[in-house]
Design an enzyme around this catalytic site. Structure first.
Site, PDB file in Angstrom:
ATOM      1  N   ASP A 147       3.494  -4.026 -13.320  1.00 46.59           N
ATOM      2  CA  ASP A 147       2.547  -2.921 -13.337  1.00 46.59           C
ATOM      3  C   ASP A 147       3.167  -1.787 -14.136  1.00 46.59           C
ATOM      4  OD1 ASP A 147       0.307  -1.447 -12.780  1.00 46.59           O
ATOM      5  OD2 ASP A 147       1.034  -0.738 -10.848  1.00 46.59           O
ATOM      6  N   ASP A 173      -3.282  -5.627  -6.030  1.00 45.62           N
ATOM      7  CA  ASP A 173      -2.262  -6.528  -6.581  1.00 45.62           C
ATOM      8  C   ASP A 173      -1.865  -7.636  -5.611  1.00 45.62           C
ATOM      9  OD1 ASP A 173      -2.086  -4.783  -8.803  1.00 45.62           O
ATOM     10  OD2 ASP A 173      -0.770  -3.474  -7.650  1.00 45.62           O
ATOM     11  N   ASP A 225       2.185  -2.578  -6.870  1.00 50.14           N
ATOM     12  CA  ASP A 225       2.280  -1.761  -5.658  1.00 50.14           C
ATOM     13  C   ASP A 225       0.942  -1.480  -4.995  1.00 50.14           C
ATOM     14  OD1 ASP A 225       1.208  -0.135  -7.549  1.00 50.14           O
ATOM     15  OD2 ASP A 225       2.669   1.485  -7.369  1.00 50.14           O
TER      16      ASP A 225
END
Length: 675
Positions: free
Chosen positions: A167, A463, A459
């Site tokens: 990410d 996800d 996070d």
């Protein structure tokens, strides 16, 4: 609303009611508030139309439930090896019984005993405890480095990682908007600055403070308390560095008037009284603010000014920076409460253009370089804007050597599976922008289908499915959501991408140690089995002592000769294992290049084994217990070359392999015609 838990985007989204329904993903709707997200400014009323598993969080949870953890590469390989060992050991044991009775003249009872001994010699009894200890040691090392591992086998999976899907917000970046530079009519300045600010800088900074709803306070303990939109907080911090203090919570509005941010107009404004007059302050998208400006630094805006500003805006936007323009104008104080928005936001003077970004974490660029040297590809999978994601990726070195390609969410959704496989199969590093939870899951599945070992770092709640589906899911411990931490295999206590690289390096060390031990385990089966077979089938030491077919060796005059033969067989196995242990330390390099004495623990292990063997063959109680005797010196001398024979044979093999693979001995390709 801060939607970062759902989309990964660090910039809050302005939501408002509207009549026309928007198209596209539901998370991009500007009239829907999602459970699990945070209000950072404004107020409103909403109608609840979905709860529980029918919410967007529930949808993501259902995706997570459809995927599960697979075996790690090591777990899969150890299971295969266990079955192979069992088949080979049982097969050799069964085959030995007729050979022992027919060839060596052993009784059926002795042949069965020898077959059982052969089974034991083939079983790598130290394999599983050694693997477990090596992985447990890796877990402890990772914990000290800020990475908590839930499954012990994940350490080995880290070492096998070939692709890291990461990410952007909070992992590569600090998840904290920061002003990087500001253009004013006097030039470009970068906060914080030690030099006294010019008049134009102070004017722009004052407009940034006045056109703001965020506040920064300091409590009694000296703790800084920030409240409001992260973008506005970044502007306030920059203005403070230029000597303009930020507003505090509870301060009087002093009759000021505000026009809230309008996503259609892409700007907001305030009117602040200044004695008998007032000042209009406007901030927003540069292209929107600029078209309402007529002057700059006390003169009219010219065509050349517009061209230069457009070039600056395009250049900074191409670097992945978020831009805001600030402008102002004087107003008659009597018009504060009566003037409408359109009239107030006219004939502005351009004060400045601010460039902001969510800055990369310290050490991320070095960590990316380490990944590249280790042959690991990095892919950025984020819900953020493509330009922003590309700018951050290039800023930390992603794509520096392999090239970088950007794919947006809509492009990915329209892409067939074979085209996605083709793109992922290239060595190019990729940025997937505006991705949905389904898209992240699809990328993970496609990479695994291509045989890649994938580590996914994220996070947010969105996800979780990809974290569960990847070979190893990595969640953030500080700013990550509970859902992400629950779905992940490893949790970073410092939310730092560099820690992932440290974990991969530790995993590779563990994997290398496990591989060496597995090589040792299977290699030392040869020095165990061969002397055993030679003893059982040919009984040459015994023959010299007067043994003939059919004679008993467990009692009678040949008993001492039998004890000597078994002792020498045992010592031969030990001597050969010394050579096997040294040969297992390296796969390609010569032992001299890594240092014969560099592994002190192994040398201490040799010393312990030598002392233990001496005690076993010389101390009478242990001789009686183990059935050994003390061999004469002339037989012990035959043991000395055995480790060096095993070690030397492996050194010769590695030398030939290096020579074959060296560029000097590689075949030269034929020259092309005309060259």
């Amino acid at each position: 609303m801060d939607l970062s838990t759902l989309t990964g985007e660090s910039v809050p989204v302005h939501l408002q009611t509207q009549q026309a329904a928007s198209s596209g993903p539901i998370v991009e709707a500007i009239d829907i508030v999602f459970s699990g997200t945070n209000v950072v400014g404004g107020d409103g009323r909403a109608v609840v139309f979905a709860t529980g598993m029918h919410t967007e969080l529930g949808h993501i949870a259902s995706l997570s439930q459809r995927v599960g953890h697979d075996e790690s590469p090591l777990e899969h390989q150890v299971k295969r090896v266990a079955w192979l060992i069992a088949a080979v050991a049982v097969g050799m044991g069964i085959a030995f019984i007729p050979l022992g009775t027919a060839l060596a003249g052993l009784s059926l009872h002795d042949s069965v005993n020898f077959a059982i001994g052969l089974l034991v010699a083939n079983v790598p009894e130290g394999l599983l405890p050694t693997i477990t200890l090596a992985l447990a040691l890796g877990v402890r090392i990772l914990a000290r480095s800020g990475a908590l591992v839930k499954r012990i086998s994940a350490v080995e999976t880290l070492g096998s990682t070939m692709v890291i899907c990461t990410d952007k917000t909070g992992t590569l970046t600090q998840n904290r908007m920061t002003d990087t530079q500001m253009w004013t009519p006097d030039g470009v300045v970068s906060p914080p600055s030690d030099a006294p600010p010019s008049e134009s800088v102070r004017t722009a900074a004052q407009a940034m403070v006045d056109c703001c709803t965020a506040t920064i306070d300091v409590d009694e303990s000296g703790q800084v308390i920030e409240f409001g939109d992260p973008t506005e907080l970044a502007l306030l911090r920059a203005a403070s560095s230029f000597g303009v203090p930020p507003p505090h919570a509870g301060e009087s509005d002093d009759g000021r008037r505000s026009f809230a941010f309008d996503p259609a107009l892409r700007r907001m404004s305030t009117i602040v009284p200044t004695g008998d007059a007032a000042r209009v302050n406007v901030k927003g998208a540069p292209e929107e603010v600029l078209q309402r400006c007529t002057s700059i630094a006390g003169r009219r805006l010219s065509g050349d000014d517009h061209a230069a500003l457009r070039e600056l805006i395009a250049r900074w936007a191409g670097q992945g920076l978020r831009l805001l323009a600030v402008a102002s104008r004087s107003l008659d104080g009597a018009l504060i409460q009566t003037i409408d928005r359109d009239d107030a936001e006219q004939d502005l003077t351009l004060d400045g253009i601010v460039a902001m970004m969510d800055p990369p974490r310290p050490g991320v660029r070095d960590a990316v370089a380490v990944c590249h040297r280790a042959g690991i590809r990095i892919m950025v999978v984020t819900g953020d804007h493509a330009l922003t994601a590309r700018g951050i990726a290039e800023g930390v070195g992603i794509g520096a050597h392999r090239g970088l390609e950007v794919i947006t969410g809509p492009d990915l959704d329209a892409m067939p599976e074979n085209q996605l496989d083709e793109i992922l199969g290239h060595t190019t590093e990729l940025v997937f922008a505006r991705t949905s939870p389904e898209a992240k899951l699809r990328i993970t599945d496609a990479l695994r289908d291509l045989g890649e070992v994938v580590a996914m770092t994220d996070d947010g709640v969105n996800d979780a499915p990809a974290l569960r589906r990847s070979d190893i899911g990595v969640a953030m411990g500080r700013n990550g959501t509970d859902v992400a931490r629950e779905a992940a295999t490893m949790v970073l206590t410092d939310d730092n991408f560099a820690t992932i690289v440290t974990a991969v390096a530790a995993g590779r060390r563990v994997y290398d140690n496990v591989r060496k031990f597995i090589v040792y385990i299977f290699a030392h089966a040869t020095p165990e089995v061969v002397p055993f077979l030679m003893y059982a089938l040919f009984l040459g030491t015994l023959w010299e002592g007067g043994w003939r077919f059919g004679d008993s060796v467990s009692s009678g005059p040949l008993h001492d000769t039998w004890e000597l033969a078994t002792t020498m067989t045992f010592l031969g196995i030990v001597a050969c294992q010394f050579g096997t242990a040294m040969a297992s330390r390296t796969q390609r390099a010569s032992l001299r290049s890594i240092g014969v004495t560099s592994n002190r623990l192994l040398l201490w292990g040799f010393l312990f084994e030598i002392v233990f063997v001496i005690v076993v063959i010389t101390v009478p109680p242990l001789q009686s217990l183990s059935g050994t005797t003390t061999p004469p010196v002339h037989l012990l001398i035959w043991l000395l070359p055995m480790p060096f024979v095993v070690w030397g044979a492996d050194e010769l093999y590695r030398w030939m392999r290096r020579r074959r693979d060296s560029p000097a001995h590689s075949p030269t390709p034929p020259a092309e015609p005309g060259h």
